[in-house]
Design a protein around this motif. Sequence first.
Motif, mmCIF file in Angstrom:
data_model
loop_
_atom_site.group_PDB
_atom_site.id
_atom_site.type_symbol
_atom_site.label_atom_id
_atom_site.label_comp_id
_atom_site.label_asym_id
_atom_site.label_seq_id
_atom_site.Cartn_x
_atom_site.Cartn_y
_atom_site.Cartn_z
ATOM 1 N N SER A 296 0.470 -6.310 -5.371
ATOM 2 C CA SER A 296 -0.300 -5.101 -5.674
ATOM 3 C C SER A 296 -1.765 -5.376 -5.378
ATOM 4 N N LEU A 297 -2.416 -4.461 -4.680
ATOM 5 C CA LEU A 297 -3.842 -4.631 -4.400
ATOM 6 C C LEU A 297 -4.670 -4.067 -5.555
ATOM 7 N N ASN A 298 -5.444 -4.932 -6.157
ATOM 8 C CA ASN A 298 -6.378 -4.550 -7.225
ATOM 9 C C ASN A 298 -7.772 -4.581 -6.602
ATOM 10 N N THR A 299 -8.300 -3.407 -6.284
ATOM 11 C CA THR A 299 -9.521 -3.328 -5.493
ATOM 12 C C THR A 299 -10.703 -2.879 -6.340
ATOM 13 N N ALA A 300 -11.837 -3.560 -6.154
ATOM 14 C CA ALA A 300 -13.099 -3.182 -6.800
ATOM 15 C C ALA A 300 -14.044 -2.674 -5.717
ATOM 16 N N PHE A 301 -14.416 -1.399 -5.810
ATOM 17 C CA PHE A 301 -15.334 -0.785 -4.855
ATOM 18 C C PHE A 301 -16.722 -0.635 -5.467
ATOM 19 N N GLU A 302 -17.745 -0.747 -4.630
ATOM 20 C CA GLU A 302 -19.061 -0.276 -5.024
ATOM 21 C C GLU A 302 -19.150 1.208 -4.676
ATOM 22 N N GLN A 303 -20.172 1.902 -5.223
ATOM 23 C CA GLN A 303 -20.299 3.324 -4.960
ATOM 24 C C GLN A 303 -21.729 3.671 -4.580
ATOM 25 N N LYS B 192 -17.677 12.015 -1.239
ATOM 26 C CA LYS B 192 -17.719 11.268 0.018
ATOM 27 C C LYS B 192 -17.205 9.851 -0.177
ATOM 28 N N ASP B 193 -17.477 9.263 -1.341
ATOM 29 C CA ASP B 193 -16.999 7.902 -1.623
ATOM 30 C C ASP B 193 -15.476 7.838 -1.599
ATOM 31 N N LEU B 194 -14.818 8.866 -2.119
ATOM 32 C CA LEU B 194 -13.352 8.880 -2.139
ATOM 33 C C LEU B 194 -12.797 8.879 -0.713
ATOM 34 N N GLU B 195 -13.465 9.586 0.187
ATOM 35 C CA GLU B 195 -13.056 9.576 1.597
ATOM 36 C C GLU B 195 -13.223 8.172 2.184
ATOM 37 N N ILE B 196 -14.313 7.493 1.802
ATOM 38 C CA ILE B 196 -14.558 6.135 2.297
ATOM 39 C C ILE B 196 -13.504 5.170 1.755
ATOM 40 N N PHE B 197 -13.109 5.338 0.489
ATOM 41 C CA PHE B 197 -12.082 4.468 -0.091
ATOM 42 C C PHE B 197 -10.774 4.621 0.688
ATOM 43 N N GLY C 299 -1.202 -4.850 9.937
ATOM 44 C CA GLY C 299 -0.276 -4.638 11.043
ATOM 45 C C GLY C 299 -0.633 -5.467 12.260
ATOM 46 N N PHE C 300 -1.931 -5.488 12.612
ATOM 47 C CA PHE C 300 -2.373 -6.261 13.789
ATOM 48 C C PHE C 300 -2.083 -7.751 13.626
ATOM 49 N N SER C 301 -2.253 -8.235 12.400
ATOM 50 C CA SER C 301 -2.071 -9.669 12.148
ATOM 51 C C SER C 301 -0.598 -10.051 11.959
ATOM 52 N N LYS C 302 0.278 -9.016 11.880
ATOM 53 C CA LYS C 302 1.705 -9.231 11.648
ATOM 54 C C LYS C 302 1.953 -9.982 10.333
ATOM 55 N N LEU C 303 1.062 -9.707 9.362
ATOM 56 C CA LEU C 303 1.198 -10.338 8.050
ATOM 57 C C LEU C 303 2.373 -9.760 7.280
ATOM 58 N N GLY C 304 2.580 -8.439 7.449
ATOM 59 C CA GLY C 304 3.655 -7.803 6.705
ATOM 60 C C GLY C 304 3.557 -6.292 6.818
ATOM 61 N N PHE C 305 3.922 -5.611 5.718
ATOM 62 C CA PHE C 305 3.963 -4.151 5.699
ATOM 63 C C PHE C 305 3.148 -3.660 4.502
ATOM 64 N N PHE C 306 2.464 -2.534 4.697
ATOM 65 C CA PHE C 306 1.518 -2.067 3.677
ATOM 66 C C PHE C 306 1.635 -0.562 3.512
ATOM 67 N N HIS C 307 1.607 -0.114 2.260
ATOM 68 C CA HIS C 307 1.587 1.326 1.980
ATOM 69 C C HIS C 307 0.623 1.591 0.830
ATOM 70 N N TYR C 308 -0.154 2.674 0.950
ATOM 71 C CA TYR C 308 -1.094 3.057 -0.108
ATOM 72 C C TYR C 308 -0.997 4.553 -0.343
ATOM 73 N N ASN C 309 -1.484 4.981 -1.496
ATOM 74 C CA ASN C 309 -1.518 6.396 -1.840
ATOM 75 C C ASN C 309 -2.927 6.950 -1.655
ATOM 76 N N ASP C 310 -3.032 8.258 -1.538
ATOM 77 C CA ASP C 310 -4.333 8.906 -1.488
ATOM 78 C C ASP C 310 -5.110 8.526 -2.755
ATOM 79 N N VAL C 311 -6.324 8.026 -2.579
ATOM 80 C CA VAL C 311 -7.120 7.559 -3.726
ATOM 81 C C VAL C 311 -7.323 8.667 -4.748
ATOM 82 N N ARG C 312 -7.465 9.899 -4.281
ATOM 83 C CA ARG C 312 -7.692 11.018 -5.206
ATOM 84 C C ARG C 312 -6.520 11.219 -6.158
ATOM 85 N N GLU C 313 -5.334 10.797 -5.734
ATOM 86 C CA GLU C 313 -4.167 10.856 -6.618
ATOM 87 C C GLU C 313 -4.078 9.599 -7.483
ATOM 88 N N SER C 314 -4.403 8.458 -6.903
ATOM 89 C CA SER C 314 -4.255 7.180 -7.617
ATOM 90 C C SER C 314 -5.173 7.070 -8.830
#
Length: 251
Positions: A137-144, A175-180, A192-207
């Motif tokens: 699970s990605l636990n991300t800390a953003f600045e704003q 605008k920050d939500l669009e950047i996230f 995907g480019f690195s062939k590390l694996g597979f990734f899926h995320y949800n729209d931040v506005r829903e998350s």
Amino acid sequence: MSSRAAKKINSKKIILSCGGIETTRLLLNFNNKNNYNIGNYKNALGRYYSPHINIFNGTLITRPGIKISNEYYDINSNIHKRKYLSFSEEFIKNNNLLNFKSLFESYNEEIDKENIKELKSLVGNNNSLFSSNNIYSLNTAFEQTPCYTSNISIVKDKDPLGLYKVNLNFDINKKDLEIFNKTYQLIGSQIGFSKLGFFHYNDVRESIKDQILGSSHHTGSCRIITKNYGGSVDENLKVHGTNNMYIASSA
């Protein structure tokens, strides 16, 4: 009971060195009680409150044989470190992103179940891929960016010392939500480019609807003065409207 006489203390310099919320609360209380306006150039005192925005969003499934260490390890006896994901300063600047870091947390069924369902529909129900040992699970800390409506204000209730308590209104620019969302899209592209694996995320506005955001690093409400935004202190951290008061605080 013996009465206590009021005393005055004079100092050449006064430094407020409280927490990111408490420093602002003290200045707001002082201005309210004494009808002053120190630290409040362009009505900025208490404005632009900006903690880190912490979001659990995005699930990474690494390919078989690829495992990411998400444990703390010792650099020395006093410093401990964890691996995290981010982009270079140049990449962030060129793509108009905000600073961020993503930690790889261990698989959490409640957080990841919807993403796992989406990933299975994309790559098939391959048992070799969907092992809890390679799901993160990605636990991300953003600045704003500065947000005027994100602010600290005093309320009528008082604490035992007679100071007004605060109301905290945490807000984020749209605008920050669009950047996230753009950041997550680019994370997926790089995985995907690195062939590390597979990734899926949800729209931040829903998350963010069901998550508690901004729980750490209270900053911004006594910001350095700028022409466009106003502020509370100059480049030397001296409080606007005073000769000898300074702030040493995350505020």
